[in-house]
Enzyme design. Sequence first.
Site, PDB file in Angstrom:
ATOM      1  N   ARG A  84       0.848  -1.193   0.000  1.00  0.00           N
ATOM      2  CA  ARG A  84       0.000   0.000   0.000  1.00  0.00           C
ATOM      3  C   ARG A  84       0.883   1.243   0.000  1.00  0.00           C
ATOM      4  O   ARG A  84       1.875   1.315   0.715  1.00  0.00           O
ATOM      5  CB  ARG A  84      -0.893   0.040   1.240  1.00  0.00           C
ATOM      6  CG  ARG A  84      -2.113  -0.847   1.126  1.00  0.00           C
ATOM      7  CD  ARG A  84      -3.051  -0.669   2.295  1.00  0.00           C
ATOM      8  NE  ARG A  84      -2.522  -1.189   3.525  1.00  0.00           N
ATOM      9  CZ  ARG A  84      -2.004  -0.476   4.508  1.00  0.00           C
ATOM     10  NH1 ARG A  84      -1.946   0.842   4.420  1.00  0.00           N
ATOM     11  NH2 ARG A  84      -1.530  -1.052   5.595  1.00  0.00           N
ATOM     12  N   TYR A 212      -1.266  -3.168  -6.913  1.00  0.00           N
ATOM     13  CA  TYR A 212      -1.184  -3.857  -5.613  1.00  0.00           C
ATOM     14  C   TYR A 212      -2.563  -3.888  -4.931  1.00  0.00           C
ATOM     15  O   TYR A 212      -3.272  -2.874  -4.898  1.00  0.00           O
ATOM     16  CB  TYR A 212      -0.152  -3.166  -4.704  1.00  0.00           C
ATOM     17  CG  TYR A 212      -0.209  -3.765  -3.321  1.00  0.00           C
ATOM     18  CD1 TYR A 212       0.299  -5.041  -3.092  1.00  0.00           C
ATOM     19  CD2 TYR A 212      -0.855  -3.113  -2.276  1.00  0.00           C
ATOM     20  CE1 TYR A 212       0.185  -5.638  -1.848  1.00  0.00           C
ATOM     21  CE2 TYR A 212      -0.974  -3.694  -1.028  1.00  0.00           C
ATOM     22  CZ  TYR A 212      -0.453  -4.960  -0.817  1.00  0.00           C
ATOM     23  OH  TYR A 212      -0.583  -5.553   0.406  1.00  0.00           O
ATOM     24  N   GLY A 214      -4.018  -3.594  -1.967  1.00  0.00           N
ATOM     25  CA  GLY A 214      -4.539  -2.532  -1.099  1.00  0.00           C
ATOM     26  C   GLY A 214      -4.796  -1.231  -1.832  1.00  0.00           C
ATOM     27  O   GLY A 214      -5.589  -0.394  -1.385  1.00  0.00           O
ATOM     28  N   LYS A 221      -9.756  -1.892   1.244  1.00  0.00           N
ATOM     29  CA  LYS A 221      -9.404  -0.794   2.156  1.00  0.00           C
ATOM     30  C   LYS A 221     -10.109   0.500   1.749  1.00  0.00           C
ATOM     31  O   LYS A 221     -10.533   1.281   2.601  1.00  0.00           O
ATOM     32  CB  LYS A 221      -7.888  -0.584   2.148  1.00  0.00           C
ATOM     33  CG  LYS A 221      -7.101  -1.817   2.536  1.00  0.00           C
ATOM     34  CD  LYS A 221      -7.430  -2.279   3.925  1.00  0.00           C
ATOM     35  CE  LYS A 221      -6.494  -3.396   4.367  1.00  0.00           C
ATOM     36  NZ  LYS A 221      -6.803  -3.886   5.699  1.00  0.00           N
ATOM     37  N   HIS A 241     -11.391  -2.086  11.093  1.00  0.00           N
ATOM     38  CA  HIS A 241     -10.292  -2.945  10.662  1.00  0.00           C
ATOM     39  C   HIS A 241     -10.169  -4.071  11.695  1.00  0.00           C
ATOM     40  O   HIS A 241      -9.253  -4.087  12.509  1.00  0.00           O
ATOM     41  CB  HIS A 241      -9.014  -2.087  10.611  1.00  0.00           C
ATOM     42  CG  HIS A 241      -7.847  -2.746   9.955  1.00  0.00           C
ATOM     43  ND1 HIS A 241      -6.551  -2.337  10.181  1.00  0.00           N
ATOM     44  CD2 HIS A 241      -7.767  -3.764   9.067  1.00  0.00           C
ATOM     45  CE1 HIS A 241      -5.733  -3.081   9.469  1.00  0.00           C
ATOM     46  NE2 HIS A 241      -6.440  -3.948   8.787  1.00  0.00           N
ATOM     47  N   SER A 263      -0.985  -4.145  11.478  1.00  0.00           N
ATOM     48  CA  SER A 263      -0.433  -5.258  10.709  1.00  0.00           C
ATOM     49  C   SER A 263       0.754  -5.886  11.452  1.00  0.00           C
ATOM     50  O   SER A 263       1.376  -5.252  12.305  1.00  0.00           O
ATOM     51  CB  SER A 263      -0.003  -4.782   9.323  1.00  0.00           C
ATOM     52  OG  SER A 263       0.920  -3.759   9.463  1.00  0.00           O
ATOM     53  N   CYS A 265       0.587  -8.273  13.606  1.00  0.00           N
ATOM     54  CA  CYS A 265       0.278  -8.612  15.005  1.00  0.00           C
ATOM     55  C   CYS A 265      -0.560  -9.882  15.091  1.00  0.00           C
ATOM     56  O   CYS A 265      -1.155 -10.172  16.126  1.00  0.00           O
ATOM     57  CB  CYS A 265      -0.437  -7.456  15.686  1.00  0.00           C
ATOM     58  SG  CYS A 265       0.631  -6.043  15.956  1.00  0.00           S
ATOM     59  N   ASP A 290     -10.226  -9.450   8.495  1.00  0.00           N
ATOM     60  CA  ASP A 290      -9.654  -8.112   8.283  1.00  0.00           C
ATOM     61  C   ASP A 290     -10.638  -6.968   8.532  1.00  0.00           C
ATOM     62  O   ASP A 290     -10.228  -5.931   9.037  1.00  0.00           O
ATOM     63  CB  ASP A 290      -9.125  -8.029   6.841  1.00  0.00           C
ATOM     64  CG  ASP A 290      -8.191  -6.844   6.617  1.00  0.00           C
ATOM     65  OD1 ASP A 290      -7.389  -6.540   7.530  1.00  0.00           O
ATOM     66  OD2 ASP A 290      -8.267  -6.215   5.547  1.00  0.00           O
ATOM     67  N   ARG A 382       1.692 -12.090  -0.968  1.00  0.00           N
ATOM     68  CA  ARG A 382       0.314 -12.328  -0.526  1.00  0.00           C
ATOM     69  C   ARG A 382      -0.309 -13.507  -1.233  1.00  0.00           C
ATOM     70  O   ARG A 382       0.187 -13.971  -2.260  1.00  0.00           O
ATOM     71  CB  ARG A 382      -0.534 -11.077  -0.868  1.00  0.00           C
ATOM     72  CG  ARG A 382      -0.052  -9.796  -0.226  1.00  0.00           C
ATOM     73  CD  ARG A 382      -0.744  -9.591   1.073  1.00  0.00           C
ATOM     74  NE  ARG A 382      -0.288  -8.438   1.803  1.00  0.00           N
ATOM     75  CZ  ARG A 382      -1.032  -7.824   2.728  1.00  0.00           C
ATOM     76  NH1 ARG A 382      -2.239  -8.235   2.993  1.00  0.00           N
ATOM     77  NH2 ARG A 382      -0.546  -6.814   3.408  1.00  0.00           N
TER      78      ARG A 382
HETATM   79  C1  OXD Z   1      -3.418  -4.421   5.556  1.00  0.00           C
HETATM   80  C2  OXD Z   1      -4.040  -5.541   4.839  1.00  0.00           C
HETATM   81  O1  OXD Z   1      -2.499  -3.806   5.024  1.00  0.00           O
HETATM   82  O2  OXD Z   1      -4.967  -6.142   5.396  1.00  0.00           O
HETATM   83  O3  OXD Z   1      -3.869  -4.133   6.670  1.00  0.00           O
HETATM   84  O4  OXD Z   1      -3.640  -5.828   3.697  1.00  0.00           O
HETATM   85 MN    MN Z   2      -5.733  -5.179   7.112  1.00  0.00          MN
END
Ligand code: OXD
Ligand code: MN
Length: 601
Positions: A84, A212, A214, A221, A241, A263, A265, A290, A382
């Site tokens: 992102r 990409y 995101g 998002k 989120h 992210s 975590c 998410d 990903r």
């Molecule tokens: C993020 C995702 O960046 O979920 O939070 O891709």
């Molecule tokens: Mn996310």
Amino acid sequence: MAGGPPECYLALVPPASLHNSVTDWVDECARLAQPDRVHWCDGSEEEYRALVAGMLRDGTLLPLDPHKQPDSYLHRSHPSDVARSENLTFICTDLKEDAGPTNNWMSPKEAFEKLTPLFRGAMKGRTMYVVPYLMGPAGSPYARMGIELTDSAYVAASLKIMTRMGKVALDHLGGSDQFVRGLHSLGDLSPERRFVCHFPERRLIWSIGSGYGGNALLPKKCFALRIGSWIARQEGWLAEHMLILGLQDPEGEVTYIAAAFPSSCGKTNLAMLVPPASQKGWKVWTVGDDIAWMHFGKDGRLYAVNPEAGFFAVAPGTSEKTNPNMMATIRKNTIFTNVALRPDGTPWWEGMDGAAPAEATDWLGKPWKPGSPTKAAHPNSRFTTPARQCPAISPSFDDPQGVPISAILFGGRRARVAPLVFEAFDWRHGVFLGATMGSETTAAATGQVGVVRRDPMAMIPFCGYNMADYFAHWLRVGARSDEAPSIFHVNWFQTGPDGSYLWPGFGENLRVLRWILARCRGKADAVRTPIGFLPTREALDLGGLNLPESSVQRLLSVDIEAWTQELADMKAFFDKFGTRLPEELWQEHDRLSHRLKLGAA
Ligand code: OXD
Ligand code: MN
């Protein structure tokens, strides 16, 4: 990037039933971007297969081994387009103050003036895919419609996995013109001409220059969080989120939890937790990993739906140990992006089980061997995979009413300061916990270890408006209900003097979830401390973990001095919002300060 599906799949005529405003907008965008072809996506399997076939022909996708990894593909993105682009992401509200101090702002006039020339003719030689999609379960009063126009077949195919796409969405729209408009073009993929602009007042997204996820999968998002949070404030609900999970006890009763973490975590891992052998009879059901859209029902309870239909998750670190359910999910029908490729045509990344392959092709397509100075898979590589393939997918995944949330968790990565778990005194204190949430940066990410970045509700990159107003909104919605969920803070990441984790994490986090559940049912003991209610030692099942006494002590105690030092950093963060910050949060700050002083006395 020319190519696309074969001619026989091109439907140049839009479905007759569509309201004019849809076709007018599509025509207008087509006049601007000048694609060679316009393809209205119906979301069918044949269409998906045709999109894939086109991408296999033009090299956008590489096939994986059809037996070991059926119907799965590898995509390699442009090396400068792998994450992102927060610095190129803008909230374009009429008033700068409405975007607030934590967002990049651009006036709508400037954004249109800057991006219109970039979009002009951008789709020449390409197909423009018109992708209608639904966010949320079909038939849900909480589901929302969007249409993304994109010149990327990879995006169109990924949206088939990530959303309920095509006919189901158009049926939901009926004759209405209530849909979020998203215009996306790969442009020339140059970071100098890359912009992700959101116009919340116009329910519009313009994104150019990136493929990409995101930045380019606009429903995720851009819509579900940035535009979604704006709509949610207007309409009195929450777009967050957050993962959503159902925790089933040995008697078979399921209690639902929503949780926000920045992210890295372990959000996806927690959403798919597999209980260890010691936790007999317990089960976790995955509703989402998410995003949660949450509405208060007539009964005063908060109901959550997952607006997405797939997972777009980070590959490195995903393994049988960390997330066996995800490993089972991605066994087929999955698009991998920027992972490494083994000679047998299967994907590989750092942190996968077993030894590294003796040789592989790295994410850039170059030969790689263990010991090479670079990673084989990009750290943000990903996979995009259907949620329904997850062995733990909740039977309520598609429930139009959503699932009732009993607890909300906020969490971050804190080597010190935050104990394993504590409960807020009430909703207002819980909002303060969310608003002051912080996570430490890691050396791998920034070179500076242990720097706390405030990331309220894990929404810093995703809140589509002034976060001061967002906090006020949170305070307001909860105050309206006596049945609002209890709010907790968790931290799996405390470390000891040698840097090793004090808490085993992963499946063992279930023990913490069990205490949370018992608190929600009024059945677990806690001690009142200056920061909130902490579990008593007996209330938390630590049996069989053999944790050293010093670790248990650290995990379940409050470091008054460290918390007192935190106060200044929290204040500095709040100061950014000036007088717009709700007074209640300053009061909570003062109360915490007061309680810490008493605690130190
Ligand atoms: C993020 C995702 O960046 O979920 O939070 O891709
Ligand atoms: Mn996310």
